[in-house]
Design an enzyme around this catalytic site. Structure first.
Site, PDB file in Angstrom:
ATOM      1  N   PHE A  32      80.192  45.639  40.388  1.00 25.45           N
ATOM      2  CA  PHE A  32      80.792  45.187  41.541  1.00 25.45           C
ATOM      3  C   PHE A  32      82.458  44.841  41.149  1.00 25.45           C
ATOM      4  O   PHE A  32      83.265  45.403  41.671  1.00 25.45           O
ATOM      5  CB  PHE A  32      79.963  44.081  42.089  1.00 25.45           C
ATOM      6  CG  PHE A  32      80.611  43.495  43.234  1.00 25.45           C
ATOM      7  CD1 PHE A  32      81.470  43.783  44.153  1.00 25.45           C
ATOM      8  CD2 PHE A  32      80.478  42.096  42.831  1.00 25.45           C
ATOM      9  CE1 PHE A  32      82.033  43.168  45.108  1.00 25.45           C
ATOM     10  CE2 PHE A  32      81.130  41.029  44.148  1.00 25.45           C
ATOM     11  CZ  PHE A  32      81.898  41.613  45.011  1.00 25.45           C
TER      12      PHE A  32
ATOM     13  N   ASN B 255      77.383  49.968  30.427  1.00 26.36           N
ATOM     14  CA  ASN B 255      76.008  50.774  29.973  1.00 26.36           C
ATOM     15  C   ASN B 255      75.223  51.168  31.194  1.00 26.36           C
ATOM     16  O   ASN B 255      74.089  51.461  30.994  1.00 26.36           O
ATOM     17  CB  ASN B 255      75.307  49.588  28.973  1.00 26.36           C
ATOM     18  CG  ASN B 255      74.681  48.621  29.606  1.00 26.36           C
ATOM     19  OD1 ASN B 255      75.043  48.240  31.083  1.00 26.36           O
ATOM     20  ND2 ASN B 255      73.740  47.647  29.153  1.00 26.36           N
TER      21      ASN B 255
ATOM     22  N   LYS C 115      72.357  38.338  24.787  1.00 29.27           N
ATOM     23  CA  LYS C 115      72.993  39.234  23.799  1.00 29.27           C
ATOM     24  C   LYS C 115      74.475  39.785  24.340  1.00 29.27           C
ATOM     25  O   LYS C 115      75.330  39.918  23.913  1.00 29.27           O
ATOM     26  CB  LYS C 115      72.180  40.459  23.289  1.00 29.27           C
ATOM     27  CG  LYS C 115      71.104  40.087  22.317  1.00 29.27           C
ATOM     28  CD  LYS C 115      70.436  41.507  21.821  1.00 29.27           C
ATOM     29  CE  LYS C 115      69.494  41.429  20.961  1.00 29.27           C
ATOM     30  NZ  LYS C 115      68.737  42.640  20.886  1.00 29.27           N
TER      31      LYS C 115
ATOM     32  N   GLY D 140      86.222  40.515  18.734  1.00 29.43           N
ATOM     33  CA  GLY D 140      86.543  41.170  17.278  1.00 29.43           C
ATOM     34  C   GLY D 140      87.424  41.987  17.625  1.00 29.43           C
ATOM     35  O   GLY D 140      88.472  42.439  16.776  1.00 29.43           O
TER      36      GLY D 140
ATOM     37  N   ARG E 299      91.313  42.491  16.127  1.00 33.92           N
ATOM     38  CA  ARG E 299      91.875  43.623  15.573  1.00 33.92           C
ATOM     39  C   ARG E 299      93.125  44.329  16.169  1.00 33.92           C
ATOM     40  O   ARG E 299      94.143  44.658  15.527  1.00 33.92           O
ATOM     41  CB  ARG E 299      90.972  44.680  15.397  1.00 33.92           C
ATOM     42  CG  ARG E 299      91.356  45.849  14.349  1.00 33.92           C
ATOM     43  CD  ARG E 299      90.302  46.909  14.148  1.00 33.92           C
ATOM     44  NE  ARG E 299      89.589  47.668  15.445  1.00 33.92           N
ATOM     45  CZ  ARG E 299      90.529  48.641  16.063  1.00 33.92           C
ATOM     46  NH1 ARG E 299      91.673  49.106  15.446  1.00 33.92           N
ATOM     47  NH2 ARG E 299      89.961  49.107  17.217  1.00 33.92           N
TER      48      ARG E 299
ATOM     49  N   TYR F 163      71.326  33.206  31.115  1.00 40.00           N
ATOM     50  CA  TYR F 163      72.578  33.582  31.636  1.00 40.00           C
ATOM     51  C   TYR F 163      73.514  32.283  31.546  1.00 40.00           C
ATOM     52  O   TYR F 163      74.637  32.549  30.651  1.00 40.00           O
ATOM     53  CB  TYR F 163      72.505  33.748  33.108  1.00 40.00           C
ATOM     54  CG  TYR F 163      73.791  34.169  34.005  1.00 40.00           C
ATOM     55  CD1 TYR F 163      74.303  35.606  33.712  1.00 40.00           C
ATOM     56  CD2 TYR F 163      74.096  33.406  34.994  1.00 40.00           C
ATOM     57  CE1 TYR F 163      75.661  35.795  34.548  1.00 40.00           C
ATOM     58  CE2 TYR F 163      75.377  33.581  35.545  1.00 40.00           C
ATOM     59  CZ  TYR F 163      76.285  34.765  35.293  1.00 40.00           C
ATOM     60  OH  TYR F 163      77.265  35.433  36.295  1.00 40.00           O
TER      61      TYR F 163
HETATM   62  N1  LIG Z   1      79.966  38.342  41.346  1.00 37.80           N
HETATM   63  C1  LIG Z   1      79.947  37.199  41.366  1.00 37.80           C
HETATM   64  O1  LIG Z   1      79.595  36.527  42.132  1.00 37.80           O
HETATM   65  C2  LIG Z   1      80.095  36.456  39.888  1.00 37.80           C
HETATM   66  C3  LIG Z   1      80.133  35.017  39.870  1.00 37.80           C
HETATM   67  C4  LIG Z   1      80.516  34.475  38.493  1.00 37.80           C
HETATM   68  C5  LIG Z   1      80.453  35.134  37.441  1.00 37.80           C
HETATM   69  N2  LIG Z   1      80.530  36.671  37.589  1.00 37.80           N
HETATM   70  C6  LIG Z   1      80.774  37.419  36.398  1.00 37.80           C
HETATM   71  O2  LIG Z   1      81.531  38.697  36.436  1.00 37.80           O
HETATM   72  C7  LIG Z   1      81.080  39.670  35.913  1.00 37.80           C
HETATM   73  C8  LIG Z   1      80.836  40.791  36.796  1.00 37.80           C
HETATM   74  O3  LIG Z   1      79.923  40.319  37.729  1.00 37.80           O
HETATM   75  P1  LIG Z   1      79.478  41.257  39.109  1.00 37.80           P
HETATM   76  O4  LIG Z   1      79.329  40.605  40.131  1.00 37.80           O
HETATM   77  O5  LIG Z   1      80.524  42.606  39.228  1.00 37.80           O
HETATM   78  O6  LIG Z   1      78.074  41.918  38.408  1.00 37.80           O
HETATM   79  P2  LIG Z   1      77.610  43.447  38.246  1.00 37.80           P
HETATM   80  O7  LIG Z   1      76.339  43.337  37.651  1.00 37.80           O
HETATM   81  O8  LIG Z   1      78.043  44.407  39.276  1.00 37.80           O
HETATM   82  O9  LIG Z   1      78.777  43.868  36.989  1.00 37.80           O
HETATM   83  C9  LIG Z   1      78.254  43.848  35.656  1.00 37.80           C
HETATM   84  C10 LIG Z   1      78.516  45.008  35.085  1.00 37.80           C
HETATM   85  O10 LIG Z   1      78.377  44.892  33.514  1.00 37.80           O
HETATM   86  C11 LIG Z   1      77.563  45.963  32.953  1.00 37.80           C
HETATM   87  N3  LIG Z   1      76.849  45.728  31.666  1.00 37.80           N
HETATM   88  C12 LIG Z   1      75.722  44.731  31.830  1.00 37.80           C
HETATM   89  N4  LIG Z   1      75.421  44.301  30.453  1.00 37.80           N
HETATM   90  C13 LIG Z   1      76.125  45.289  29.762  1.00 37.80           C
HETATM   91  C14 LIG Z   1      76.317  45.700  28.445  1.00 37.80           C
HETATM   92  N5  LIG Z   1      75.548  45.081  27.504  1.00 37.80           N
HETATM   93  N6  LIG Z   1      77.155  46.476  27.896  1.00 37.80           N
HETATM   94  C15 LIG Z   1      77.861  46.829  28.913  1.00 37.80           C
HETATM   95  N7  LIG Z   1      77.874  46.846  30.247  1.00 37.80           N
HETATM   96  C16 LIG Z   1      76.991  45.912  30.625  1.00 37.80           C
HETATM   97  C17 LIG Z   1      76.644  46.387  34.378  1.00 37.80           C
HETATM   98  O11 LIG Z   1      76.172  47.581  34.183  1.00 37.80           O
HETATM   99  C18 LIG Z   1      77.666  46.182  35.328  1.00 37.80           C
HETATM  100  O12 LIG Z   1      78.127  47.239  35.793  1.00 37.80           O
HETATM  101  C19 LIG Z   1      79.787  39.220  35.296  1.00 37.80           C
HETATM  102  O13 LIG Z   1      80.353  38.800  33.876  1.00 37.80           O
HETATM  103  C20 LIG Z   1      79.316  37.942  35.873  1.00 37.80           C
HETATM  104  O14 LIG Z   1      78.775  37.194  35.283  1.00 37.80           O
HETATM  105  C21 LIG Z   1      80.393  37.116  38.743  1.00 37.80           C
END
Ligand SMILES: NC(=O)c1ccc[n+]([C@@H]2O[C@H](COP(=O)([O-])OP(=O)(O)OC[C@H]3O[C@@H](n4cnc5c(N)ncnc54)[C@H](O)[C@@H]3O)[C@@H](O)[C@H]2O)c1
Length: 326
Positions: A18, A39, A96, A107, A111, A150
């Site tokens: 998103f 992923n 993870k 990392g 680099r 989380y």
């Molecule tokens: N939307 C919110 O309200 C909000 C609030 C606080 C923090 N965040 C942080 O912002 C970031 C994006 O959130 P979002 O709302 O777009 O969520 P989202 O789930 O739409 O986006 C997360 C993305 O990360 C990818 N992903 C997950 N695990 C992965 C991995 N191991 N390797 C590669 N890709 C991976 C998912 O496929 C997805 O495309 C996140 O880190 C979330 O914790 C979002």
């Protein structure tokens, strides 16, 4: 705002999600080359398909829990499922993604000497005793509950960012993101905005947890992308953590009524017990973001909801016609 050039590579992990997909749109428009890494756990190629033909866009399927070698100048580290339904599906993988993901991306930054921004979260404050939360509040997090994968994963990622900064002199930026909503949210992420809109569009009862008096603040996605970009471009001595969100507070019941009004739905509210560790109040103090980034949210809730409802309406109609695999 000073921007980079097309030969400068910006990596967005979680770029098909998103927030990540909106960030990719914005960065490409600013003239840089964007490497989107995902992923596809909760993200989707559809979120970035408008960029496939762009000469400065590259999409890589990769899991951040494994190292990757790339040449990059900036990294936005967003990879991590963000909604309880998704991050509790495989809690070990969630920790993870935050912890191994941070180690691998830090990392890579070490680099390449890239500047790196972490998408942290208001959840690092847990169920707070102080309102609204400022960045110097250390939080009240349950380390062993169902949300801990989380919350604690994100807390540990912040620790890693600050240790890489102190130990390896990395240029870091840490954003604590509060509830953000808008088009391209996952329709089944169980989050309150998407749940309410989906239920309202289907004229189903709207599920309110607790008595609906708990409050949330909702930031529209374009405001959040403005903030993330400004943070990345802020002066080197500003590293955060910085709260990013919309401080206007609404009760969950108010949000439900707004969604019913804006969709013209026949839905009514039904009440269920509050889930474990669900915070009763969540509102950012954005004094620091205002003063250092000269940023504050601009989009009012009604306007943001209208855009989001239009997106969901189209998505759900397409799905109902069977033209989508969603
Ligand atoms: N939307 C919110 O309200 C909000 C609030 C606080 C923090 N965040 C942080 O912002 C970031 C994006 O959130 P979002 O709302 O777009 O969520 P989202 O789930 O739409 O986006 C997360 C993305 O990360 C990818 N992903 C997950 N695990 C992965 C991995 N191991 N390797 C590669 N890709 C991976 C998912 O496929 C997805 O495309 C996140 O880190 C979330 O914790 C979002």
């Amino acid at each position: 705002m000073p921007r980079l050039h097309d030969y400068q590579q910006v990596l967005v992990t979680g770029g098909a999600g998103f927030l990540g997909s909106h960030l990719c749109d914005r960065l490409l428009a600013s003239g840089v080359t964007v490497v989107c890494l995902d992923n596809f756990f909760t993200g989707n190629r559809r979120n970035v398909e408008q960029l496939f033909d762009h000469p400065r866009f590259e999409l890589i399927r990769h899991d951040v829990t494994f190292p990757i070698h790339l040449e990059v100048d900036e990294i936005y580290n967003l990879a991590c499922a963000a909604s309880p339904i998704h991050y509790q599906f495989d809690p070990v993988q969630t920790t993870k993604s935050s912890v191994h993901g941070a180690i691998n991306m830090l990392g890579l930054a070490k680099r390449t000497r890239a500047k790196i921004l972490q998408a942290s979260t208001s959840e690092v404050y847990g169920d707070p005793e102080v309102h609204p939360q400022r960045e110097d509040y250390w939080g009240r997090v349950n380390p062993i509950g169902p949300r801990s994968c989380y919350d604690e994963g994100k807390r540990c990622a912040e620790t890693l960012f600050f240790d890489y900064h102190r130990q390896h002199k990395l240029q870091i930026k840490v954003a604590r993101i509060f509830n953000t909503y808008g088009p391209r949210m996952h329709p089944n992420d169980g989050r309150v905005v998407s749940n309410f809109i989906r239920q309202a569009l289907h004229n189903e009862p709207i599920t309110v947890y607790g008595d609906g008096s708990q409050t949330r603040s909702f930031c529209y996605v374009s405001d959040m992308i403005d903030a993330l970009e400004s943070l990345m471009q802020s002066s080197d001595d500003f590293i955060g953590p910085v709260n990013l969100g919309n401080p206007s507070e609404f009760t969950i019941a108010e949000l439900a009524r707004k969604v019913i009004d804006l969709t013209g739905s026949r839905s009514y509210l039904v009440y269920h017990p509050l889930p474990q560790d669900d915070p009763l109040q969540r509102r950012p103090d954005i004094t620091l973001a205002r003063s250092t980034l000269d940023w504050q949210p601009k989009v009012p809730l009604d306007e943001g909801l209208r855009h989001t409802i239009a997106y969901f309406d189209e998505l759900l109609t397409t799905r109902a016609r069977g033209a989508s695999s969603l």
